[in-house]
Design a protein around this motif. Structure first.
Motif, PDB file in Angstrom:
ATOM      1  N   TYR A 212      56.308  51.404  34.073  1.00  0.00           N
ATOM      2  CA  TYR A 212      56.282  52.751  33.990  1.00  0.00           C
ATOM      3  C   TYR A 212      55.199  53.102  32.876  1.00  0.00           C
ATOM      4  O   TYR A 212      55.191  54.365  32.386  1.00  0.00           O
ATOM      5  N   ARG A 213      54.327  52.199  32.548  1.00  0.00           N
ATOM      6  CA  ARG A 213      53.364  52.586  31.694  1.00  0.00           C
ATOM      7  C   ARG A 213      52.308  53.429  31.976  1.00  0.00           C
ATOM      8  O   ARG A 213      51.818  54.419  31.271  1.00  0.00           O
ATOM      9  N   GLY A 214      52.080  53.758  33.433  1.00  0.00           N
ATOM     10  CA  GLY A 214      50.990  54.508  33.747  1.00  0.00           C
ATOM     11  C   GLY A 214      51.523  55.806  34.161  1.00  0.00           C
ATOM     12  O   GLY A 214      51.158  56.699  35.053  1.00  0.00           O
ATOM     13  N   TYR A 215      53.094  56.107  33.775  1.00  0.00           N
ATOM     14  CA  TYR A 215      53.582  57.304  34.347  1.00  0.00           C
ATOM     15  C   TYR A 215      53.056  58.709  34.045  1.00  0.00           C
ATOM     16  O   TYR A 215      52.785  59.369  34.747  1.00  0.00           O
ATOM     17  N   GLY A 216      52.784  58.892  32.579  1.00  0.00           N
ATOM     18  CA  GLY A 216      52.482  59.933  32.216  1.00  0.00           C
ATOM     19  C   GLY A 216      50.587  60.237  32.552  1.00  0.00           C
ATOM     20  O   GLY A 216      50.563  61.347  33.052  1.00  0.00           O
ATOM     21  N   SER A 217      50.125  59.151  32.795  1.00  0.00           N
ATOM     22  CA  SER A 217      48.715  59.212  33.369  1.00  0.00           C
ATOM     23  C   SER A 217      48.779  59.742  34.904  1.00  0.00           C
ATOM     24  O   SER A 217      48.052  60.550  35.386  1.00  0.00           O
ATOM     25  N   THR A 218      49.900  59.046  35.583  1.00  0.00           N
ATOM     26  CA  THR A 218      49.993  59.177  37.275  1.00  0.00           C
ATOM     27  C   THR A 218      50.197  60.857  37.141  1.00  0.00           C
ATOM     28  O   THR A 218      49.764  61.499  38.012  1.00  0.00           O
ATOM     29  N   VAL A 219      51.452  61.263  36.251  1.00  0.00           N
ATOM     30  CA  VAL A 219      51.785  62.774  36.528  1.00  0.00           C
ATOM     31  C   VAL A 219      50.519  63.564  36.232  1.00  0.00           C
ATOM     32  O   VAL A 219      50.294  64.752  36.847  1.00  0.00           O
ATOM     33  N   LEU A 220      49.833  63.181  35.106  1.00  0.00           N
ATOM     34  CA  LEU A 220      48.799  64.202  34.491  1.00  0.00           C
ATOM     35  C   LEU A 220      47.722  64.266  35.723  1.00  0.00           C
ATOM     36  O   LEU A 220      47.045  65.289  35.860  1.00  0.00           O
ATOM     37  N   ARG A 221      47.579  62.982  36.472  1.00  0.00           N
ATOM     38  CA  ARG A 221      46.581  63.141  37.633  1.00  0.00           C
ATOM     39  C   ARG A 221      47.192  63.893  38.642  1.00  0.00           C
ATOM     40  O   ARG A 221      46.338  64.822  39.466  1.00  0.00           O
TER      41      ARG A 221
END
Length: 274
Positions: A144-153
């Motif tokens: 889930y490390r990319g969760y924030g960046s994925t949501v921001l994208r």
């Protein structure tokens, strides 16, 4: 502001409409992701900090297809059942001129919810696409490390894409004086996706690099702002749009397939249930 095409009051219950969206979204997600997987692999490798050829080049273009097959259906289904659910329960109580706001809220909520499944699938998929061999099972925190960046994208992507899709369908319906066919709805979807993909490419570059970072990387090293600064420092403005052509091309084709399958499956399900 965009205005949505006013649809006749459905004969089906909200529950049937949501079930239809669930089935149609799942089917569309699987067909779209599997069909365009090689283009997605090329995009991932072009954006990788390890280099295109070091990450596999043109070899093994279906590497990582397994997680996608398992994750596409539930992710797309959750997106559309959330999106249609918010629309179904909100629009009857909101004046027409504010429906575009409902579309934005529905798209944002849908992206956040779908990312709960989409992100770990993306992490596993992209690490396999880039031929990264993880010697041990990935921890939940890494998944889930990319969760924030994925949501921001995906938030701006969805907020641009879905209202545009609704607007294009409304505009075309006004021109032809009838409801859109699935093919016409697919064309509207492809146009909205192409615009959204082009605008959000730098965020996708940062997200890809975060997901491909070392599993031992510190939290401060995998922030989206840090990634964007590093890319700009090393490759300039051009680096922020790495993978632009396969991303926009793939997403445009994907939008046509996805919305075409979705509209066709939805039409079939609605006619079957009515």
């Amino acid at each position: 502001m965009f205005h949505e095409q006013e649809e006749p009051v459905p004969k089906l219950s909200k529950r049937d409409i949501l079930l239809t969206s669930f089935i149609s979204g799942a089917l569309a997600g699987v067909i779209c992701d599997v069909t365009l997987f090689p283009l997605d692999t090329l995009k991932t490798r072009l954006q990788s900090q390890h280099g295109f050829f070091q990450s596999g080049g043109f070899r093994y273009l279906y590497k990582g297809i397994g997680p996608v097959v398992l994750g596409s259906a539930p992710s797309a289904a959750i997106f559309f059942i959330t999106y249609e659910g918010i629309k179904q329960y909100s629009q009857p109580n909101i004046p027409n001129q504010y429906h575009s706001i409902i579309h934005m809220i529905a798209a944002s909520s849908s992206e956040i919810t779908a990312c709960l499944i989409r992100v770990p699938v993306e992490v596993i998929k992209q690490r396999k696409q880039a031929l990264l061999s993880d010697s041990h099972r990935l921890r939940l925190r890494t998944l889930y490390r990319g969760y924030g960046s994925t949501v921001l994208r995906d938030l701006p992507f969805g907020v641009i894409q879905m209202p545009l899709w609704e607007h294009f369908k409304f505009y075309w319906t006004q021109q032809i004086q009838r409801d859109c066919t699935p093919m016409e709805g697919a064309t509207c979807g492809a146009a909205s996706v192409a615009i959204s993909a082009a605008i959000t490419t730098p965020l996708d570059v940062a997200k890809t690099r975060i997901m491909l970072s070392s599993t031992s990387a510190e939290k401060e090293e995998v922030k989206i702002s840090i990634m964007l600064k590093d890319v700009y420092r090393d490759h300039g403005f051009k680096g922020l749009f790495a993978g632009f052509f396969p991303r926009v091309t793939g997403f445009t084709m994907g939008g046509f397939i996805f919305f075409g399958v979705y509209e066709q499956a939805r039409e079939f399900c609605l006619s079957y249930l009515s």
